[in-house]
Design a protein around this motif. Structure first.
Motif, mmCIF file in Angstrom:
data_model
loop_
_atom_site.group_PDB
_atom_site.id
_atom_site.type_symbol
_atom_site.label_atom_id
_atom_site.label_comp_id
_atom_site.label_asym_id
_atom_site.label_seq_id
_atom_site.Cartn_x
_atom_site.Cartn_y
_atom_site.Cartn_z
ATOM 1 N N ALA A 73 0.496 10.354 -14.696
ATOM 2 C CA ALA A 73 -0.143 11.413 -15.488
ATOM 3 C C ALA A 73 -0.660 12.540 -14.597
ATOM 4 N N PHE A 74 -0.952 12.227 -13.347
ATOM 5 C CA PHE A 74 -1.491 13.231 -12.428
ATOM 6 C C PHE A 74 -0.418 13.894 -11.570
ATOM 7 N N GLN A 75 0.797 13.432 -11.687
ATOM 8 C CA GLN A 75 1.894 13.989 -10.893
ATOM 9 C C GLN A 75 2.411 15.264 -11.558
ATOM 10 N N ASP A 76 2.665 16.269 -10.755
ATOM 11 C CA ASP A 76 3.216 17.525 -11.246
ATOM 12 C C ASP A 76 4.595 17.254 -11.829
ATOM 13 N N PRO A 77 4.879 17.697 -13.064
ATOM 14 C CA PRO A 77 6.188 17.445 -13.673
ATOM 15 C C PRO A 77 7.348 17.929 -12.808
ATOM 16 N N GLU A 78 7.143 19.006 -12.041
ATOM 17 C CA GLU A 78 8.213 19.496 -11.182
ATOM 18 C C GLU A 78 8.516 18.530 -10.036
ATOM 19 N N GLU A 79 7.527 17.723 -9.649
ATOM 20 C CA GLU A 79 7.750 16.721 -8.598
ATOM 21 C C GLU A 79 8.552 15.543 -9.132
ATOM 22 N N ARG A 80 8.444 15.255 -10.426
ATOM 23 C CA ARG A 80 9.164 14.119 -11.003
ATOM 24 C C ARG A 80 10.666 14.363 -11.028
ATOM 25 N N ILE A 81 11.106 15.580 -11.277
ATOM 26 C CA ILE A 81 12.534 15.879 -11.395
ATOM 27 C C ILE A 81 13.265 15.622 -10.089
ATOM 28 N N PRO A 82 12.787 16.129 -8.933
ATOM 29 C CA PRO A 82 13.497 15.808 -7.688
ATOM 30 C C PRO A 82 13.534 14.310 -7.406
ATOM 31 N N ALA A 83 12.457 13.602 -7.739
ATOM 32 C CA ALA A 83 12.442 12.153 -7.514
ATOM 33 C C ALA A 83 13.503 11.474 -8.374
ATOM 34 N N ALA A 84 13.643 11.907 -9.616
ATOM 35 C CA ALA A 84 14.662 11.341 -10.500
ATOM 36 C C ALA A 84 16.060 11.668 -9.985
ATOM 37 N N ASP A 85 16.247 12.883 -9.493
ATOM 38 C CA ASP A 85 17.550 13.269 -8.937
ATOM 39 C C ASP A 85 17.885 12.426 -7.712
ATOM 40 N N ARG A 86 16.887 12.196 -6.858
ATOM 41 C CA ARG A 86 17.113 11.357 -5.663
ATOM 42 C C ARG A 86 17.468 9.931 -6.086
ATOM 43 N N ALA A 87 16.800 9.422 -7.095
ATOM 44 C CA ALA A 87 17.078 8.063 -7.563
ATOM 45 C C ALA A 87 18.504 7.962 -8.103
ATOM 46 N N ARG A 88 18.949 8.972 -8.835
ATOM 47 C CA ARG A 88 20.315 8.965 -9.372
ATOM 48 C C ARG A 88 21.345 9.099 -8.236
ATOM 49 N N ASP A 89 21.049 9.924 -7.221
ATOM 50 C CA ASP A 89 21.939 10.044 -6.066
ATOM 51 C C ASP A 89 22.040 8.709 -5.333
#
Length: 141
Positions: A46-62
């Motif tokens: 809840a405290f994480q910036d939404p823009e930080e979540r997207i790169p993390a998700a992209d890295r996980a998919r890669d």
């Protein structure tokens, strides 16, 4: 018509064993390896910036693509083709949901993944898949 088998695959030893089992024991089946990129959960998200979540998700998919490339190489070593899928979410839920939605005949899963190796019987994902799945599940250890 051949069987359609879903093999959750995270690159761990038990996942490799499950994939090899599927390839060897079901030579005429269509085998699909599934990597589930987990999503962060809990209070701190809840405290994480939404823009930080997207790169993390992209890295996980890669990372998932790299892991599934290894699975495809393993299948090629067995003289087989392998289809792959990537999902994002809670692994046990995504596995069962995909198996239902895509009308798989059987799930073949390793007894535990990268985490939970110290579990005596089953890893939590494998245990939850066994409990929730409406189709047969083979657990390979």
């Amino acid at each position: 018509m051949s069987d359609r088998l879903l093999v959750p695959y995270d690159g761990s030893g038990p996942a490799k064993d499950a994939l090899e089992y599927a390839l060897e024991k079901f030579p005429d089946a269509d085998v699909v390896a599934l990597y589930v990129a987990p999503v962060p959960e809990g209070y701190w998200v809840a405290f994480q910036d939404p823009e930080e979540r997207i790169p993390a998700a992209d890295r996980a998919r890669d990372n998932g693509r790299d892991i599934l490339d290894e699975a495809a190489e393993l299948a090629a070593d067995h003289g087989r083709n392998l289809d792959t899928e990537i999902a994002t979410g809670k692994p046990d839920h995504e596995i069962v949901d995909l198996a239902e939605e895509e009308a798989y005949d059987t799930i073949i899963i390793g007894s535990h993944g990268r985490e939970g190796i110290s579990r005596i019987l089953l890893g939590s994902v494998a245990e939850n898949v066994v409990r929730r799945s409406p189709i047969p599940v083979i657990v390979v250890r």
